[in-house]
Design an enzyme around this catalytic site. Structure first.
Site: not given
Ligand code: CTP
Ligand code: CA
Length: 224
Positions: A33-35
């Site tokens: 995923s990412n932030y």
């Protein structure tokens, strides 16, 4: 001053906003995923609803309350986001892609939990479909497509290329500096690039104010 709802070109329009990150499964207990926090997309959805639009917010996993008057559709992966958004494409006046969609997903998610073995392991990734470009390319005349371009400083040419390559009407170039702008924080410095060549550099603003400015620009290109 913010536009009063009745004066808004968004009043009565149907809007899709994508928001948040996506999660791409590695196995049943892990993901890529990412932030992204979803704050920018949720602020846009809230402000569009405040201006009288019918807003459908398709969001990846985030920890945010649903803005008043917004129809929220929760998804997990890029494939899930596309599956939820695509049936809404036909019946929308405006698509704003604010989601940080994972560009790649593990080719073959493993059922159960992968056990550790060797000192190294490889996970093969395959490209995800581009949801915004899919909308923009297949749209009917009059439908408006707006995207974000998250780039590190100096990336305005990449943003301009996204505007052209994805055939968008407007791109919000979003400098990621890891501190005041980009993911997770409450502020954002956007530069708006229009298809007509217009460039509007906004100062560092709260995401709510940045959303209002973005929608002001969108209103000026929305067919009445
Ligand atoms: N986007 C999308 N679906 C994807 C990837 C991106 O809808 N699979 C949308 C984002 O919501 C954003 C815009 O496309 O509005 C640009 O996303 P960004 O990650 O900045 O650009 P990419 O085209 O993915 O290119 P890159 O990550 O290589 O810079
Ligand atoms: Ca990307």
């Amino acid at each position: 001053m913010l536009a009063a709802p009745e004066a808004s070109a968004l009043c009565g329009k149907t809007v899709i906003v994508t928001a948040g990150p996506t999660r791409e499964k590695i196995d049943d207990v892990r993901f890529l995923s990412n932030y992204s926090s979803g704050k920018m997309g949720f602020a846009i959805a809230a402000e569009a609803a405040r201006r009288g639009a019918k807003v459908r917010l398709v969001t990846g996993p985030v920890n945010l309350p649903t803005p008043p008057g917004v129809e929220r559709i929760d998804v997990e992966s890029a494939a899930g986001m596309l599956a939820a958004a695509r049936p809404l494409f036909d019946d929308c006046d405006l698509f704003i892609g604010a989601a940080a969609v994972a560009d790649y997903r593990p080719e073959a998610p493993v059922a159960g939990k992968i056990k550790k073995k060797d000192a190294e392991m490889e996970i093969r990734l395959v490209r995800n479909p581009d949801i915004l470009a899919g909308f923009a390319n297949g749209r009917k005349p009059g439908q408006v497509a707006v995207g974000f371009a998250l780039e590190t400083a100096g990336g305005i040419d990449y943003a301009r290329r996204k505007l052209v390559d994805k055939r968008l009407d407007l791109v919000a170039f979003n400098i990621y500096d890891g501190r005041t702008s980009g993911f997770e924080v409450d502020t954002n410095a956007l530069t708006l690039l229009g298809r007509d060549g217009n460039v509007t550099e906004l100062p560092l603003l709260s995401k709510e104010k940045a959303a209002a400015k973005l929608l002001d620009a969108v209103e000026s290109i929305l067919p009445r």
